[in-house]
Design a protein around this motif. Structure first.
Motif, PDB file in Angstrom:
ATOM      1  N   ASN A   1      -2.119 -49.185 -73.035  1.00  0.00           N
ATOM      2  CA  ASN A   1      -0.991 -48.939 -73.906  1.00  0.00           C
ATOM      3  C   ASN A   1      -1.469 -49.217 -75.435  1.00  0.00           C
TER       4      ASN A   1
ATOM      5  N   PHE B   1       2.154 -45.641 -73.833  1.00  0.00           N
ATOM      6  CA  PHE B   1       1.792 -46.052 -72.599  1.00  0.00           C
ATOM      7  C   PHE B   1       1.309 -45.138 -71.699  1.00  0.00           C
TER       8      PHE B   1
ATOM      9  N   LEU C   1      11.600 -47.552 -72.546  1.00  0.00           N
ATOM     10  CA  LEU C   1      10.609 -46.813 -72.367  1.00  0.00           C
ATOM     11  C   LEU C   1      11.108 -45.220 -72.207  1.00  0.00           C
TER      12      LEU C   1
ATOM     13  N   TYR D   1       0.808 -44.248 -67.633  1.00  0.00           N
ATOM     14  CA  TYR D   1       0.953 -44.781 -66.237  1.00  0.00           C
ATOM     15  C   TYR D   1       0.319 -43.699 -65.225  1.00  0.00           C
TER      16      TYR D   1
ATOM     17  N   ASN E   1       8.063 -53.146 -74.520  1.00  0.00           N
ATOM     18  CA  ASN E   1       8.397 -52.525 -73.413  1.00  0.00           C
ATOM     19  C   ASN E   1      10.029 -52.381 -73.508  1.00  0.00           C
TER      20      ASN E   1
ATOM     21  N   PHE F   1      -0.031 -49.267 -64.378  1.00  0.00           N
ATOM     22  CA  PHE F   1      -0.464 -49.256 -65.562  1.00  0.00           C
ATOM     23  C   PHE F   1      -1.733 -49.075 -66.103  1.00  0.00           C
TER      24      PHE F   1
ATOM     25  N   LEU G   1       1.716 -40.147 -66.368  1.00  0.00           N
ATOM     26  CA  LEU G   1       2.958 -40.303 -67.224  1.00  0.00           C
ATOM     27  C   LEU G   1       2.804 -41.062 -68.500  1.00  0.00           C
TER      28      LEU G   1
ATOM     29  N   LEU H   1      -3.620 -52.153 -76.885  1.00  0.00           N
ATOM     30  CA  LEU H   1      -2.859 -53.438 -76.779  1.00  0.00           C
ATOM     31  C   LEU H   1      -3.547 -53.819 -75.425  1.00  0.00           C
ATOM     32  N   GLN H   2      -3.570 -53.065 -74.479  1.00  0.00           N
ATOM     33  CA  GLN H   2      -4.290 -53.589 -73.214  1.00  0.00           C
ATOM     34  C   GLN H   2      -4.700 -52.472 -72.261  1.00  0.00           C
TER      35      GLN H   2
ATOM     36  N   PHE I   1      10.037 -41.486 -71.300  1.00  0.00           N
ATOM     37  CA  PHE I   1       8.705 -40.776 -70.433  1.00  0.00           C
ATOM     38  C   PHE I   1       8.610 -39.379 -70.637  1.00  0.00           C
TER      39      PHE I   1
END
Lengths: 113, 110
Positions: A48, A33, A102, A35, A99, A45, A91, A55-56, A104
């Motif tokens: 990802n 991901f 996670l 962010y 999810n 967001f 990040l 994915l999105q 970071f």
């Protein structure tokens, strides 16, 4: 705690310049991901991946931002033409499944002058 | 409006005392995570919760999906607990995204 590695720690760019940051996810984590955290602690967001597949991603990402997670190479997030409003902490996080828990990295602090 | 409302925004504790942080959700949260962001910027994952409670040392967290809130209790606060705590929820409407609260800045004083 986390073995997600982000480089560089700090990035300073002029408006209109490209800004590129990299992320090595925790070993064995297929989900990555990105962010954006601004100075008001608002998290946005961006995008990802599951392995190399997106994915999105949000609309902002589709316009000036590009990202990839090639196999056997670090993931990357690049801003094609930096704007002052892009100044933030970027990040990267990884997980084993979606999810679920996670982890970071330290983040890349981007300053656009 | 805010999907995740976190309170308080700032908190100062004496070493050895206890406190609780709270997040209220206006989304249908399915899971919650709590993170501590240290001065270097790193977000440390403290808890991943489905509805229920978890405990880890001096920290205890609860997530009630029906009442749409989560809490983080800190017992016997230590100097190293200082930092900014964030809750983040996954929602039924989008399993790709975590919705973050605005953080609680905790300062533990000797």
């Amino acid at each position: 705690n986390s073995k997600v590695i982000q480089t560089p720690r700090y990035l300073v760019k002029g408006q209109g310049q490209k800004a590129k940051m990299r992320c090595i996810p925790e070993k064995g984590h297929p989900v990555v991901f990105w962010y954006q955290q601004n100075k008001n602690n608002e998290f946005k967001f961006l995008i990802n991946f599951q392995n190399q597949e997106v994915l999105q991603q949000i609309d902002m990402t589709e316009k000036r931002f590009s990202a990839e997670c090639p196999s056997n190479s670090p993931c990357s997030l690049e801003i094609q033409s930096s704007e002052a409003g892009d100044s933030a902490l970027y990040l990267c996080a990884s997980s084993l499944v979606g999810n679920e828990r996670l982890f970071f990295g330290h983040g890349t602090k981007l300053s656009v002058l | 409006g805010d999907k995740v409302k976190q309170s308080p925004s700032a908190l100062s504790l004496q070493e050895g005392t206890n406190s609780a942080l709270r997040c209220n959700f206006s989304i249908a949260a399915t899971t919650v995570q709590w993170f501590l962001q240290n001065p270097r910027g790193s977000l440390i994952n403290l808890f991943y919760l489905v509805p229920g409670t978890k405990e880890n040392g001096r920290l205890k967290s609860a997530f009630d999906s029906k009442e749409s809130y989560s809490t983080l209790h800190i017992r016997d606060a230590q100097l190293e607990d200082s930092g900014t705590y964030f809750c983040a929820a996954e929602a039924r409407s989008n399993y790709n995204v975590l919705y973050f609260g605005s953080g609680t800045k905790l300062t533990v004083e000797p």
